[in-house]
Design a protein around this motif. Structure first.
Motif, PDB file in Angstrom:
ATOM      1  N   VAL A  70       0.854  -1.191   0.000  1.00 12.49           N
ATOM      2  CA  VAL A  70       0.000   0.000   0.000  1.00 12.49           C
ATOM      3  C   VAL A  70       0.888   1.238   0.000  1.00 12.49           C
ATOM      4  O   VAL A  70       2.081   1.174   0.266  1.00 12.49           O
ATOM      5  N   LYS A  71       0.250   2.378  -0.305  1.00 13.83           N
ATOM      6  CA  LYS A  71       0.983   3.637  -0.300  1.00 13.83           C
ATOM      7  C   LYS A  71       0.382   4.585   0.719  1.00 13.83           C
ATOM      8  O   LYS A  71      -0.816   4.556   0.969  1.00 13.83           O
ATOM      9  N   VAL A  72       1.226   5.407   1.261  1.00 11.57           N
ATOM     10  CA  VAL A  72       0.761   6.430   2.199  1.00 11.57           C
ATOM     11  C   VAL A  72       1.365   7.749   1.763  1.00 11.57           C
ATOM     12  O   VAL A  72       2.552   7.814   1.422  1.00 11.57           O
ATOM     13  N   CYS A  73       0.537   8.809   1.731  1.00 14.56           N
ATOM     14  CA  CYS A  73       1.048  10.100   1.268  1.00 14.56           C
ATOM     15  C   CYS A  73       1.989  10.704   2.308  1.00 14.56           C
ATOM     16  O   CYS A  73       1.973  10.335   3.483  1.00 14.56           O
ATOM     17  N   LEU A  74       2.796  11.628   1.844  1.00  9.59           N
ATOM     18  CA  LEU A  74       3.811  12.226   2.708  1.00  9.59           C
ATOM     19  C   LEU A  74       3.181  12.921   3.912  1.00  9.59           C
ATOM     20  O   LEU A  74       3.694  12.846   5.028  1.00  9.59           O
TER      21      LEU A  74
END
Ligand SMILES: [Zn+2]
Ligand SMILES: [Zn+2]
Ligand SMILES: [Zn+2]
Ligand SMILES: [Zn+2]
Length: 314
Positions: A92-96
């Motif tokens: 998964v990705k998580v924003c900065l």
């Protein structure tokens, strides 16, 4: 004719004066002087826009190549634009922004959201939680395959009868000092200073809630350490023992190569980077030997050096 007029001020291009021509339009000298060149195509732009991939660009470039999304933030569902920094792990990705403003992070992987707490350790994320090793885990299933592996390296091991799960603050003595001597918030900081599992006097002490990619390689090394100590009448391979210098490097080598063989590259990388907590240059010697002569060469040397221990030649 449209092309005879300036794209910006709409005024006629004075004859005899130089002008910019490109992108199917003309820009008069006056407007050209007040413009900045697009970093992508060089067009003189009144205003440059930020493009995550291309840099500061003109409107033409922005229209031709609108920023793509590189996925959705797992936590706030916002789209993450290409070129934007992101945290990506566990698929998964998580924003900065979510990463920077997280209230709690996983002890094991630093994922910026935790779902439960490990006693004495910190929070754990939804991804790490199911794969952490503790008292209830299938230890025989996890460690069983190491038995033939270690046998090939000259260690007739059995599965450890007793694993003692021990709070890491006890290991580092942090509970006694304030501020702590070792500033540890996360597992990767912990492994700077100590093995997450360690053999001492017939027992193997283990950090509770280790993820399997750490647990299996480190246990592999410590099972070898336990067997060596049994064979040579040592309580441990700790730093006080001059005769344990080679065995320590050997154990670290076994730990490192297990991580590598099992494809736990992050773990292998860290074990490679921080051998100094435990071993000296002998570890690097073993790696050099392996690349020159293969694992067989290492096994040969290891068996010889370890056998010398019994006869007092070391
Ligand atoms: Zn103009
Ligand atoms: Zn441009
Ligand atoms: Zn987010
Ligand atoms: Zn995690």
């Amino acid at each position: 004719m449209e092309a005879e007029h300036c794209y910006y001020c709409q005024g006629p291009i004075p004859s005899g004066q130089s002008f910019y021509e490109g992108r199917g339009v003309k820009v008069c000298l006056n407007c050209f002087r007040g413009a900045k060149a697009c970093t992508h195509c060089g067009f003189p732009a009144k205003e440059l826009k930020n493009h995550p991939k291309l840099g500061k660009v003109c409107d033409f470039c922005l229209a031709e190549r609108p920023p793509q999304t590189q996925g959705q933030c797992h936590l706030c569902q916002r789209e993450i634009k290409e070129g934007e920094r992101e945290y990506a792990e566990h698929g998964v990705k998580v924003c900065l922004n979510c990463f920077n403003t997280a209230k709690s992070r996983c002890f094991t992987c630093r994922f910026p959201k935790t779902v439960s707490k490990l006693e004495g350790q910190g929070g754990v994320c939804e991804f790490c939680k199911p794969r952490l090793i503790g008292k209830g885990s299938d230890l025989a299933g996890l460690l069983g395959p190491l038995v033939p592996f270690l046998a090939a390296f000259g260690h007739p091991v059995t599965l450890p009868k007793q694993l003692v799960f021990l709070d890491w603050r006890i290991v580092l003595g942090m509970q006694k000092e304030d501020p702590p001597r070792f500033p540890v918030n996360f597992l990767d900081e912990y492994v700077h200073w100590a093995y997450p599992a360690y053999h001492l006097d017939q027992k193997i002490y283990v950090l509770p809630g280790l993820p399997a990619p750490w647990f299996v390689p480190v246990l592999c090394g410590q099972m070898a350490a336990l067997e060596l100590c049994q064979r040579h009448g040592l309580k441990h391979l700790g730093l006080g023992q001059a005769r344990a210098v080679f065995p320590r490097a050997w154990v670290h080598y076994l730990t490192y190569s297990t991580a590598l063989r099992l494809g736990h590259l992050e773990v292998a990388k860290k074990l490679r980077r921080w051998p100094e907590v435990y071993v000296g240059p002998e570890f690097e010697d073993l790696l050099r030997l392996e690349s020159a002569k293969g694992p067989k060469g290492v096994i040969q040397l290891g068996l010889k050096r370890l056998a010398d221990l019994t006869q007092g030649r070391w």
